[in-house]
Design a protein around this motif. Structure first.
Motif, short mmCIF file in Angstrom:
data_model
loop_
_atom_site.label_atom_id
_atom_site.label_comp_id
_atom_site.label_asym_id
_atom_site.label_seq_id
_atom_site.Cartn_x
_atom_site.Cartn_y
_atom_site.Cartn_z
N ALA A 107 0.95 -1.01 -0.10
CA ALA A 107 0.21 -0.16 -0.02
C ALA A 107 0.88 1.35 -0.01
O ALA A 107 0.74 2.31 -0.67
CB ALA A 107 -0.78 0.30 1.30
N ALA A 108 1.98 1.23 0.51
CA ALA A 108 2.71 2.33 0.83
C ALA A 108 3.50 2.56 -0.59
O ALA A 108 3.73 3.84 -0.91
CB ALA A 108 3.97 2.06 1.82
N LYS A 109 3.95 1.38 -1.03
CA LYS A 109 4.49 1.48 -2.57
C LYS A 109 3.57 2.10 -3.50
O LYS A 109 4.10 2.96 -4.37
CB LYS A 109 4.92 0.11 -2.98
CG LYS A 109 5.87 -0.04 -4.17
CD LYS A 109 6.42 -1.41 -4.35
CE LYS A 109 7.03 -1.34 -5.78
NZ LYS A 109 7.65 -2.67 -6.05
N ASP A 110 2.39 1.60 -3.52
CA ASP A 110 1.26 2.19 -4.21
C ASP A 110 1.08 3.69 -4.21
O ASP A 110 0.96 4.23 -5.02
CB ASP A 110 -0.16 1.55 -4.07
CG ASP A 110 -1.21 1.97 -5.02
OD1 ASP A 110 -1.04 1.85 -6.15
OD2 ASP A 110 -2.21 2.39 -4.31
N ALA A 111 1.12 4.20 -2.94
CA ALA A 111 0.83 5.70 -2.58
C ALA A 111 2.05 6.25 -3.32
O ALA A 111 1.67 7.47 -3.82
CB ALA A 111 0.74 5.77 -1.10
N LYS A 112 3.22 5.75 -3.25
CA LYS A 112 4.32 6.46 -3.56
C LYS A 112 4.55 6.65 -5.15
O LYS A 112 4.89 7.68 -5.68
CB LYS A 112 5.65 5.79 -3.19
CG LYS A 112 7.03 6.44 -3.56
CD LYS A 112 8.08 5.49 -2.99
CE LYS A 112 9.52 6.00 -3.73
NZ LYS A 112 10.69 5.12 -2.89
N ALA A 113 3.93 5.56 -5.52
CA ALA A 113 3.76 5.29 -7.14
C ALA A 113 2.78 6.48 -7.68
O ALA A 113 3.01 7.07 -8.61
CB ALA A 113 3.44 4.16 -7.78
N ARG A 114 1.67 6.64 -6.95
CA ARG A 114 0.49 7.73 -7.27
C ARG A 114 1.26 9.16 -7.10
O ARG A 114 0.78 9.95 -7.89
CB ARG A 114 -0.54 7.40 -6.53
CG ARG A 114 -1.33 6.23 -6.83
CD ARG A 114 -2.36 5.84 -5.85
NE ARG A 114 -3.24 4.61 -6.35
CZ ARG A 114 -4.35 4.30 -6.34
NH1 ARG A 114 -5.35 5.33 -6.37
NH2 ARG A 114 -4.79 3.34 -6.29
N ILE A 115 2.03 9.45 -6.09
CA ILE A 115 2.62 10.65 -5.90
C ILE A 115 3.55 10.81 -7.23
O ILE A 115 3.62 12.16 -7.55
CB ILE A 115 3.22 10.72 -4.73
CG1 ILE A 115 2.39 10.70 -3.38
CG2 ILE A 115 4.24 11.96 -4.60
CD1 ILE A 115 2.67 10.41 -2.08
N ALA A 116 4.27 9.78 -7.56
CA ALA A 116 5.05 10.00 -8.78
C ALA A 116 4.31 10.23 -10.00
O ALA A 116 4.68 11.26 -10.82
CB ALA A 116 6.03 8.73 -8.79
N ALA A 117 3.24 9.92 -9.96
CA ALA A 117 2.30 10.28 -11.22
C ALA A 117 1.80 11.50 -11.13
O ALA A 117 1.74 12.25 -12.13
CB ALA A 117 1.10 9.09 -11.34
N PHE A 118 1.56 11.97 -9.99
CA PHE A 118 1.03 13.38 -9.69
C PHE A 118 1.99 14.25 -10.15
O PHE A 118 1.88 15.19 -10.79
CB PHE A 118 0.54 13.51 -8.35
CG PHE A 118 0.09 14.86 -8.00
CD1 PHE A 118 -0.92 15.50 -8.85
CD2 PHE A 118 0.53 15.43 -6.94
CE1 PHE A 118 -1.32 16.94 -8.45
CE2 PHE A 118 0.09 16.59 -6.41
CZ PHE A 118 -0.53 17.57 -7.26
N ALA A 119 3.44 13.95 -9.69
CA ALA A 119 4.69 14.93 -9.97
C ALA A 119 4.82 15.04 -11.51
O ALA A 119 5.19 16.08 -11.95
CB ALA A 119 5.79 14.25 -9.38
N LYS A 120 4.60 13.77 -12.20
CA LYS A 120 5.01 13.93 -13.78
C LYS A 120 3.67 14.83 -14.28
O LYS A 120 3.78 15.37 -15.25
CB LYS A 120 4.70 12.31 -14.30
CG LYS A 120 5.04 12.24 -15.58
CD LYS A 120 4.98 10.97 -16.13
CE LYS A 120 5.33 10.73 -17.57
NZ LYS A 120 5.55 9.49 -17.96
#
Length: 153
Positions: A107-120
């Motif tokens: 779940a933490a890894k998923d949240a981190k990936a979503r933050i990366a997508a937001f950054a992009k």
């Protein structure tokens, strides 16, 4: 080749003597919990500030990338904020953080990936993509909180 000078070695000894106690001192679980809570408040603050910008409630678009960078830095390793033996006291973390560690880390890894997508999306400057990725990021946070954070009283 320069000869070895013993005074160089001797001059480092006081520094080493001062540093050894710092390395031997392990963080107390209560301090870890307080640190974790401060980190989570910081994440919430940057998420809320970014949301106010994304939703057009405030006109600080020039600061959105700053909030995204902060979110990426703060969420770099969420599981590390929940080490063994920090599962007691004044914490909102559910037992599943420790008893179901694999799911928590996922779940933490998923949240981190979503933050990366937001950054992009923020880098791309497409408002629709920014709004959509912000919502996705929020869902990632909610998913983790739903399973691993106690509800507010």
């Amino acid at each position: 080749m320069k000869p070895f000078k013993s005074y160089r070695l001797l001059s480092t000894i006081p520094v080493l003597v001062l540093l050894v106690p710092l390395t031997l001192h392990a963080a107390e679980p209560e301090d870890i919990i307080k640190y974790r809570q401060n980190m989570m408040r910081a994440i919430g603050g940057h998420t809320g500030a970014a949301g106010a910008i994304v939703q057009g409630k405030v006109d600080y678009k020039n600061q959105l990338a700053d909030h995204v960078r902060a979110l990426q830095a703060l969420t770099g390793d969420i599981p590390a904020l929940f080490p063994k033996d920090s599962d007691f006291g004044d914490t909102k973390a559910k037992d599943g953080v420790w008893s179901n560690r694999a799911a928590f880390e996922k779940a933490a890894k998923d949240a981190k990936a979503r933050i990366a997508a937001f950054a992009k999306a923020v880098q791309g400057d497409n408002q629709q993509a920014i709004v959509a990725s912000y919502k996705e990021m929020g869902e990632g946070c909610k998913n983790c909180h739903k399973d691993f954070r106690k509800k507010e009283d």
